[in-house]
Design an enzyme around this catalytic site. Structure first.
Site, short mmCIF file in Angstrom:
data_model
loop_
_atom_site.label_atom_id
_atom_site.label_comp_id
_atom_site.label_asym_id
_atom_site.label_seq_id
_atom_site.Cartn_x
_atom_site.Cartn_y
_atom_site.Cartn_z
N HIS A 33 3.97 7.29 3.39
CA HIS A 33 4.92 6.18 3.31
C HIS A 33 4.53 5.20 2.21
CE1 HIS A 33 1.78 4.44 5.97
NE2 HIS A 33 2.11 3.30 5.41
N HIS A 41 0.81 -1.21 0.00
CA HIS A 41 0.00 0.00 0.00
C HIS A 41 0.85 1.26 0.00
CE1 HIS A 41 0.44 -0.65 4.45
NE2 HIS A 41 0.57 0.68 4.46
N GLU A 45 7.50 1.42 5.18
CA GLU A 45 6.94 0.42 6.09
C GLU A 45 7.25 -0.95 5.51
OE1 GLU A 45 2.65 -1.01 7.99
OE2 GLU A 45 2.72 0.74 6.68
#
Length: 151
Positions: free
Chosen positions: A89, A8, A138
């Site tokens: 992110h 994502h 992440e």
């Protein structure tokens, strides 16, 4: 370690409700998951599904809308600098979160905290943007099944 699937793109927003309207009305998003609070991370989260490829099938990377849960939220500082919100992110999957953490640390990358459970219900950690080409990154363990929030 190899670069895993892009899971994502995290987008910080002052209002998930406003962002959901934008993704639905302007971007044509068809599948928008129900927002939920993630108090351990200090955020409210909502996933927007994107299609894979030109055929329009589902299963592509998601958009993770992130709204702060109060002034103590890590997103609060980002929004103070970027009041309209924006890309926060990128998140990539790995098969083993602990092996990935050890790999990044061995490369001298600054891992921000210990692995913890993220919005998809799997272990995650973040790597400092200075060690990732300017992008907060992440790292999440690949979900074992497609159940849970937005998986």
């Amino acid at each position: 370690m190899k670069l895993g699937r892009l899971n994502h793109v995290g987008i910080a927003t002052p209002s998930i409700a406003d962002s959901v309207r934008f993704y639905r009305e302007v971007m044509g998003a068809e599948v928008i998951r129900e927002p939920f609070d993630l108090p351990a991370q200090g955020v409210k989260v909502c996933f927007v599904d994107t299609p894979i490829g030109r055929a329009g099938g589902t299963g592509g990377p998601q958009i993770e809308l992130i709204e702060p849960l109060g002034e103590g939220s890590p997103i609060h500082g980002f929004l103070a600098k970027n009041p309209a919100g924006g890309q926060h992110h990128l998140c990539y999957e790995v098969p083993d979160i602990h092996a990935a953490k050890a790999w990044f640390e061995a490369k001298g990358a600054r891992v921000l905290g210990e692995p913890r459970i993220g919005a998809h219900g799997t272990p995650i950690f973040f790597v400092h943007p200075r060690d990732m080409g300017g992008v907060l990154t992440e790292i999440m363990e690949t979900p074992k099944m497609a159940a849970g929030h937005g998986s």
